[in-house]
Write an enzyme that holds these catalytic residues in place. Structure first.
Site, PDB file in Angstrom:
ATOM      1  N   SER A   1      11.795  36.434 -31.473  1.00  0.00           N
ATOM      2  CA  SER A   1      11.753  37.096 -30.156  1.00  0.00           C
ATOM      3  C   SER A   1      11.435  36.169 -28.994  1.00  0.00           C
ATOM      4  O   SER A   1      11.586  36.574 -27.840  1.00  0.00           O
ATOM      5  CB  SER A   1      10.721  38.216 -30.173  1.00  0.00           C
ATOM      6  OG  SER A   1      11.177  39.264 -30.957  1.00  0.00           O
TER       7      SER A   1
ATOM      8  N   LYS B   1      14.032  35.946 -26.405  1.00  0.00           N
ATOM      9  CA  LYS B   1      14.426  37.070 -25.539  1.00  0.00           C
ATOM     10  C   LYS B   1      14.331  36.793 -24.028  1.00  0.00           C
ATOM     11  O   LYS B   1      15.283  37.090 -23.299  1.00  0.00           O
ATOM     12  CB  LYS B   1      13.619  38.322 -25.914  1.00  0.00           C
ATOM     13  CG  LYS B   1      14.018  38.874 -27.286  1.00  0.00           C
ATOM     14  CD  LYS B   1      13.057  39.951 -27.760  1.00  0.00           C
ATOM     15  CE  LYS B   1      13.500  40.556 -29.084  1.00  0.00           C
ATOM     16  NZ  LYS B   1      12.486  41.477 -29.636  1.00  0.00           N
TER      17      LYS B   1
ATOM     18  N   TYR C   1      22.809  38.268 -31.434  1.00  0.00           N
ATOM     19  CA  TYR C   1      21.355  38.487 -31.369  1.00  0.00           C
ATOM     20  C   TYR C   1      20.673  37.876 -32.607  1.00  0.00           C
ATOM     21  O   TYR C   1      19.664  37.169 -32.492  1.00  0.00           O
ATOM     22  CB  TYR C   1      21.055  39.980 -31.231  1.00  0.00           C
ATOM     23  CG  TYR C   1      19.593  40.309 -31.387  1.00  0.00           C
ATOM     24  CD1 TYR C   1      18.677  40.024 -30.377  1.00  0.00           C
ATOM     25  CD2 TYR C   1      19.114  40.870 -32.582  1.00  0.00           C
ATOM     26  CE1 TYR C   1      17.323  40.302 -30.542  1.00  0.00           C
ATOM     27  CE2 TYR C   1      17.769  41.145 -32.754  1.00  0.00           C
ATOM     28  CZ  TYR C   1      16.873  40.857 -31.731  1.00  0.00           C
ATOM     29  OH  TYR C   1      15.533  41.123 -31.904  1.00  0.00           O
TER      30      TYR C   1
ATOM     31  N   TYR D   1       4.482  42.742 -26.377  1.00  0.00           N
ATOM     32  CA  TYR D   1       4.727  44.120 -26.863  1.00  0.00           C
ATOM     33  C   TYR D   1       3.595  45.066 -26.509  1.00  0.00           C
ATOM     34  O   TYR D   1       3.105  45.038 -25.405  1.00  0.00           O
ATOM     35  CB  TYR D   1       4.995  44.121 -28.382  1.00  0.00           C
ATOM     36  CG  TYR D   1       6.089  43.169 -28.739  1.00  0.00           C
ATOM     37  CD1 TYR D   1       7.376  43.366 -28.256  1.00  0.00           C
ATOM     38  CD2 TYR D   1       5.844  42.052 -29.514  1.00  0.00           C
ATOM     39  CE1 TYR D   1       8.383  42.488 -28.554  1.00  0.00           C
ATOM     40  CE2 TYR D   1       6.864  41.171 -29.828  1.00  0.00           C
ATOM     41  CZ  TYR D   1       8.126  41.394 -29.344  1.00  0.00           C
ATOM     42  OH  TYR D   1       9.120  40.535 -29.636  1.00  0.00           O
TER      43      TYR D   1
ATOM     44  N   VAL E   1       8.208  36.927 -34.440  1.00  0.00           N
ATOM     45  CA  VAL E   1       7.688  37.266 -35.780  1.00  0.00           C
ATOM     46  C   VAL E   1       7.622  36.109 -36.766  1.00  0.00           C
ATOM     47  O   VAL E   1       7.046  36.264 -37.845  1.00  0.00           O
ATOM     48  CB  VAL E   1       8.486  38.397 -36.499  1.00  0.00           C
ATOM     49  CG1 VAL E   1       8.038  39.754 -36.075  1.00  0.00           C
ATOM     50  CG2 VAL E   1       9.952  38.197 -36.436  1.00  0.00           C
TER      51      VAL E   1
HETATM   52  O1  DON Z   1      14.940  41.608 -34.389  1.00  0.00           O
HETATM   53  C1  DON Z   1      13.949  41.322 -35.043  1.00  0.00           C
HETATM   54  O2  DON Z   1      13.262  42.170 -35.595  1.00  0.00           O
HETATM   55  C2  DON Z   1      13.562  39.856 -35.139  1.00  0.00           C
HETATM   56  N1  DON Z   1      14.727  39.048 -35.234  1.00  0.00           N
HETATM   57  C3  DON Z   1      12.763  39.432 -33.947  1.00  0.00           C
HETATM   58  C4  DON Z   1      11.546  40.317 -33.709  1.00  0.00           C
HETATM   59  C5  DON Z   1      10.376  39.581 -33.199  1.00  0.00           C
HETATM   60  O3  DON Z   1      10.299  38.376 -33.206  1.00  0.00           O
HETATM   61  C6  DON Z   1       9.233  40.402 -32.760  1.00  0.00           C
HETATM   62  N2  DON Z   1       8.111  39.572 -32.412  1.00  0.00           N
HETATM   63  N3  DON Z   1       6.987  39.549 -32.606  1.00  0.00           N
END
Ligand code: DON
Length: 320
Positions: free
Chosen positions: A65, A68, A190, A242, A260
Site C-alpha cells: 500500500s 498508493k 494494482y 487507515y 502490509v
Molecule cells: O491489496 C492488498 O490487500 C495489498 N496488496 C495491499 C494492502 C496493504 O498494504 C494494506 N496496508 N497496510
C-alpha cells in the site's frame, strides 16, 4: 569521526524495538507469509541527500500500500484534481483498508489510501496507458527512489491468484461505473504496483523526495510537481494509516503511509523522509515496530507538525 546524533538515535531505537515482538506477519497473501518476522530496518534520508541507516536497510520487500499515494500523485498530474475526484473522494473512512464499501450518495471510494480508492486510481491510469501502465508506474517510482526498481513476480502472482476480495471491490466499482469495463486489467496493474520491490533505504529516499517538494535529493530529478506533492501529503496525513490515521496524526503528527509487507514511510515536510521495515503488523495492518520508532523520533526531534517547539526545530538544531 564521531557518529552523527541522528545515527546514534536510530541505532538506539533499532536496538530498543528489535525485541518488540507484538503483531504478526500478513498471511492473506500467501507469499508474504514467508517474510522473516525478525527483519527490521530504520532509515532516514534528508532533503540535502544524507542517509542514516540502522539494521536491515538493504533487504528487498514489496511496497504494497505504500504505492498508493505515489499512483494517486501520478493520476493527479495526468488527469487534474477535478477529474480524479470524480473517481475517488478524500475523506478518511475510519474503516479497514480492504473494506468493501463506497461513499454514501456518490458511490466513490472514500479515499485513495484504502484498496477501493487505490484500485479506482489505478483504473484511471489504465484508461489512459493500457498495457503500458505498470511500466509507467515502475518508472515513476524508480525515479522517486533514485534507482531502477523491479517487480517481485512471486508476490505479484500470489496476490493475483488469491486477491478475490480486491476482485470483489473492482467489480463493485464497475457496477457503479467508477471504473471502466477492463476492471480485471486495471486490477492486474494494482497487484503489480503492490509487488514493486524496495529496500528500507529506497523507501527513505522516496519519502525524502516527497519531503523535498517532489525533487529526489540524490538525483535532483523533479519526480512530482509541487502541487501533487501537497495533495499526496494531505491525503497521507488524514488517511495514510487507515483506521489508525487519527491516532497517528495525534501522536506522531506527520504524513505517512504503511503497507502490509511491513514498510512505513513518514514525511517531515521540507526536512527528511523516515522509513521503517518490520513485517510484524497490528490488527489494522500497520507495522508495530514502525509505529513506535516513528512516534519516538517525532517526540525526540519535535517533528510533529503542531509541536509547540515548532515543527522540526530540534531536528534542525541537530542536523544543520
Ligand atoms: O491489496 C492488498 O490487500 C495489498 N496488496 C495491499 C494492502 C496493504 O498494504 C494494506 N496496508 N497496510
Amino acid at each position: 569521526m564521531d557518529k552523527h546524533e541522528l545515527q546514534l538515535v536510530i541505532e538506539e531505537l533499532h536496538e530498543r524495538y528489535r525485541t518488540l515482538n507484538d503483531g504478526a506477519v500478513a498471511t492473506y497473501i500467501p507469499e508474504l507469509a514467508k517474510s522473516p518476522p525478525e527483519h527490521f530496518g530504520v532509515a532516514i534520508a534528508t532533503t540535502d541527500g544524507r542517509i542514516f541507516e540502522a539494521g536491515d536497510c538493504d533487504r528487498p520487500f514489496t511496497l504494497q500500500s505504500v504505492s498508493k499515494p505515489l499512483t494517486f500523485g501520478m493520476a493527479l498530474e495526468e488527469f487534474g484534481h477535478d477529474r480524479v475526484l470524480r473517481h475517488v473522494s478524500v475523506e478518511p473512512s475510519g474503516d479497514a483498508f480492504n473494506s468493501i464499501e463506497l461513499q454514501n450518495g456518490t458511490n466513490r471510494p472514500h479515499n485513495p489510501m484504502i484498496n477501493a480508492g487505490a484500485i479506482s486510481v489505478t483504473a484511471l491510469l489504465h484508461s489512459r496507458f493500457a498495457g503500458e501502465t505498470s511500466d509507467r508506474v515502475l518508472q515513476r517510482l524508480s525515479a522517486a527512489a533514485g534507482r531502477r526498481l523491479t517487480f517481485d513476480e512471486a508476490v505479484y502472482d500470489s496476490e493475483r491468484r488469491t486477491g478475490h476480495r480486491n476482485r470483489a471491490i473492482a467489480h463493485l466499482l464497475l457496477n457503479f461505473g467508477v471504473v471502466h469495463e477492463q476492471a480485471e486489467h486495471a486490477l492486474d496493474v494494482y497487484f503489480r504496483q503492490c509487488s514493486i520491490l524496495v529496500t528500507c533505504r529506497d523507501l527513505a529516499v522516496i519519502a525524502a523526495t516527497l519531503s523535498n517538494m517532489g525533487r529526489n535529493p540524490l538525483t535532483q530529478e523533479q519526480v512530482y510537481d509541487v502541487q501533487s506533492v501537497r495533495n499526496m501529503l494531505s491525503i497521507m496525513f488524514t488517511c495514510g494509516m487507515y483506521d489508525y490515521s487519527g491516532e497517528w496524526a495525534y501522536r506522531v503528527g506527520v504524513p505517512a503511509k504503511s503497507g502490509v509487507s511491513g514498510g512505513v514511510m513518514a514525511v517531515v515536510n521540507r526536512q527528511l523522509g523516515i522509513a521503517t521495515y518490520s513485517p510484524l503488523l497490528d490488527a489494522r495492518g500497520n507495522s508495530c515496530r514502525g509505529i513506535e520508532v516513528c512516534a519516538e523520533l517525532a517526540a525526540r526531534f519535535g517533528l510533529h507538525a503542531f509541536d509547540c517547539l515548532n515543527a522540526g526545530s530540534r531536528f534542525l538544531e541537530v542536523v544543520l
